[in-house]
Design an enzyme around this catalytic site. Structure first.
Site, PDB file in Angstrom:
ATOM      1  N   GLY A  46       0.654  -1.047   0.133  1.00 32.80           N
ATOM      2  CA  GLY A  46      -0.078   0.085   0.166  1.00 32.80           C
ATOM      3  C   GLY A  46       0.965   1.182   0.164  1.00 32.80           C
ATOM      4  O   GLY A  46       2.058   1.265   0.325  1.00 32.80           O
ATOM      5  N   GLN A  51       2.919   9.778   1.810  1.00 36.67           N
ATOM      6  CA  GLN A  51       4.291   9.341   1.870  1.00 36.67           C
ATOM      7  C   GLN A  51       5.177   9.757   0.739  1.00 36.67           C
ATOM      8  O   GLN A  51       6.306   9.623   0.832  1.00 36.67           O
ATOM      9  CB  GLN A  51       4.238   7.962   1.919  1.00 36.67           C
ATOM     10  CG  GLN A  51       3.642   7.275   3.160  1.00 36.67           C
ATOM     11  CD  GLN A  51       3.295   5.388   2.879  1.00 36.67           C
ATOM     12  OE1 GLN A  51       2.491   5.232   2.424  1.00 36.67           O
ATOM     13  NE2 GLN A  51       4.572   4.852   3.516  1.00 36.67           N
ATOM     14  N   CYS A  91       6.243  -0.414   7.502  1.00 39.93           N
ATOM     15  CA  CYS A  91       5.854   0.768   6.603  1.00 39.93           C
ATOM     16  C   CYS A  91       6.967   1.225   5.785  1.00 39.93           C
ATOM     17  O   CYS A  91       8.078   1.255   6.120  1.00 39.93           O
ATOM     18  CB  CYS A  91       5.379   2.056   7.629  1.00 39.93           C
ATOM     19  SG  CYS A  91       4.929   3.320   7.019  1.00 39.93           S
ATOM     20  N   LEU A  92       6.602   1.654   4.601  1.00 45.26           N
ATOM     21  CA  LEU A  92       7.655   2.010   3.565  1.00 45.26           C
ATOM     22  C   LEU A  92       8.397   3.497   4.154  1.00 45.26           C
ATOM     23  O   LEU A  92       9.463   3.640   3.860  1.00 45.26           O
ATOM     24  CB  LEU A  92       7.296   2.250   2.229  1.00 45.26           C
ATOM     25  CG  LEU A  92       6.667   0.890   1.674  1.00 45.26           C
ATOM     26  CD1 LEU A  92       6.118   1.579   0.245  1.00 45.26           C
ATOM     27  CD2 LEU A  92       7.874  -0.056   1.311  1.00 45.26           C
ATOM     28  N   HIS A 133      -4.409   1.178   7.941  1.00 45.29           N
ATOM     29  CA  HIS A 133      -2.898   1.675   7.984  1.00 45.29           C
ATOM     30  C   HIS A 133      -2.785   3.009   6.742  1.00 45.29           C
ATOM     31  O   HIS A 133      -2.274   3.997   7.444  1.00 45.29           O
ATOM     32  CB  HIS A 133      -1.692   0.617   7.659  1.00 45.29           C
ATOM     33  CG  HIS A 133      -0.284   1.112   7.477  1.00 45.29           C
ATOM     34  ND1 HIS A 133       0.332   0.552   8.130  1.00 45.29           N
ATOM     35  CD2 HIS A 133       0.304   1.812   6.481  1.00 45.29           C
ATOM     36  CE1 HIS A 133       1.617   1.057   8.105  1.00 45.29           C
ATOM     37  NE2 HIS A 133       1.804   1.733   6.908  1.00 45.29           N
ATOM     38  N   GLU A 134      -3.155   2.837   5.725  1.00 43.19           N
ATOM     39  CA  GLU A 134      -3.198   3.837   4.527  1.00 43.19           C
ATOM     40  C   GLU A 134      -3.820   5.037   5.363  1.00 43.19           C
ATOM     41  O   GLU A 134      -3.537   6.217   4.781  1.00 43.19           O
ATOM     42  CB  GLU A 134      -3.565   3.386   3.220  1.00 43.19           C
ATOM     43  CG  GLU A 134      -2.751   2.101   2.838  1.00 43.19           C
ATOM     44  CD  GLU A 134      -1.249   2.424   2.941  1.00 43.19           C
ATOM     45  OE1 GLU A 134      -0.713   3.278   2.889  1.00 43.19           O
ATOM     46  OE2 GLU A 134      -0.657   1.213   3.051  1.00 43.19           O
ATOM     47  N   HIS A 137      -2.272   7.209   7.370  1.00 41.54           N
ATOM     48  CA  HIS A 137      -1.399   8.167   6.957  1.00 41.54           C
ATOM     49  C   HIS A 137      -1.841   9.426   6.582  1.00 41.54           C
ATOM     50  O   HIS A 137      -1.449  10.593   6.684  1.00 41.54           O
ATOM     51  CB  HIS A 137      -0.774   7.529   5.692  1.00 41.54           C
ATOM     52  CG  HIS A 137       0.538   6.686   6.043  1.00 41.54           C
ATOM     53  ND1 HIS A 137       1.509   6.970   6.407  1.00 41.54           N
ATOM     54  CD2 HIS A 137       0.803   5.235   5.666  1.00 41.54           C
ATOM     55  CE1 HIS A 137       2.440   5.880   6.699  1.00 41.54           C
ATOM     56  NE2 HIS A 137       2.071   4.840   6.047  1.00 41.54           N
TER      57      HIS A 137
HETATM   58  O1  GNR Z   1       4.142  -2.673   2.677  1.00 43.29           O
HETATM   59  C1  GNR Z   1       3.643  -2.494   3.458  1.00 43.29           C
HETATM   60  N1  GNR Z   1       3.439  -3.689   4.222  1.00 43.29           N
HETATM   61  C2  GNR Z   1       2.473  -3.608   5.279  1.00 43.29           C
HETATM   62  C3  GNR Z   1       2.398  -4.811   6.334  1.00 43.29           C
HETATM   63  C4  GNR Z   1       1.727  -4.833   7.362  1.00 43.29           C
HETATM   64  C5  GNR Z   1       0.718  -3.896   7.572  1.00 43.29           C
HETATM   65  C6  GNR Z   1       0.817  -2.655   6.891  1.00 43.29           C
HETATM   66  C7  GNR Z   1       1.775  -2.642   5.644  1.00 43.29           C
HETATM   67  S1  GNR Z   1       1.715  -1.272   4.678  1.00 43.29           S
HETATM   68  C8  GNR Z   1       3.289  -1.185   3.961  1.00 43.29           C
HETATM   69  C9  GNR Z   1       3.305  -0.066   3.024  1.00 43.29           C
HETATM   70  C10 GNR Z   1       3.132   1.199   3.755  1.00 43.29           C
HETATM   71  O2  GNR Z   1       3.985   1.715   4.358  1.00 43.29           O
HETATM   72  N2  GNR Z   1       1.789   1.826   3.319  1.00 43.29           N
HETATM   73  O3  GNR Z   1       1.756   2.855   3.839  1.00 43.29           O
HETATM   74 NI    NI Z   2       3.131   3.128   5.666  1.00 45.33          NI
END
Ligand code: GNR
Ligand code: NI
Length: 170
Positions: A46, A51, A91-92, A133-134, A137
């Site tokens: 995601g 980001q 998270c990236l 999660h997104e 953000h």
């Molecule tokens: O790549 C991602 N893997 C992930 C693994 C577990 C819970 C959430 C994520 S999202 C993350 C990519 C990201 O940072 N999205 O904002």
């Molecule tokens: Ni993230």
């Protein structure tokens, strides 16, 4: 198409609240395509516009094994949620850090698609976690904010040391 630079915690721009998108136009569609390319290249499941330093309510997600299920959500809203699940998240924008977070186990979401048309989506498992999660953000929230103060301080110092090295050598 282009790969976009991803900003990393503890960059203060990760805490900017994203504005609603008022018109789903060609610029938004180009940004969504660039975000998808950036997410697949990372690789990640995601990516939120926050980001890539664009503070508008746009996210891309693909939790499928063969990367064939790209989802683009514009102005997403959670209509209802049920249950709880614990899972390890990364998270990236927080490279190398993986910690357990509790989320809702099921969500019903309303969003606009790339044609500006509203649609609804029900999700569980990884997709539900990723949507939450997104959407965090977009509210300026990073998953480490669910962790203890101590863990947050350690993560912050670890990642600050990494970027300091880059800054000194740049
Ligand atoms: O790549 C991602 N893997 C992930 C693994 C577990 C819970 C959430 C994520 S999202 C993350 C990519 C990201 O940072 N999205 O904002
Ligand atoms: Ni993230």
């Amino acid at each position: 198409m282009a790969l976009l630079p991803i900003i990393c915690y503890p960059d203060p721009r990760l805490h900017i609240k994203a504005a609603k998108i008022t018109s789903v136009d060609a610029d938004i569609r180009r940004l969504a395509a660039d975000m998808a390319e950036t997410m697949y290249a990372a690789p990640g499941v995601g990516l939120a516009a926050t980001q890539v330093d664009r503070h508008i309510q746009l996210i891309v997600i693909d939790v499928s094994a063969d990367k064939s299920q790209l989802l683009t959500l514009i102005n997403p809203e959670i209509l209802s949620r049920e249950g709880e699940c614990e899972g390890e998240e990364g998270c990236l924008s927080v490279p190398g850090i993986y910690e357990t977070v509790t989320r809702s186990a099921w969500v019903r979401v309303r969003a606009l698609d790339l044609d500006g048309q509203p649609f609804e989506l029900e999700a569980n498992d990884m997709l539900a976690v990723c949507i939450q999660h997104e959407m965090d953000h977009l509210q300026g929230k990073v998953f480490v904010e669910y962790l203890s103060r101590l863990k947050q301080t350690r993560i912050r110092s670890k990642l600050t040391k990494l970027t300091k090295h880059v800054r000194v050598t740049a």
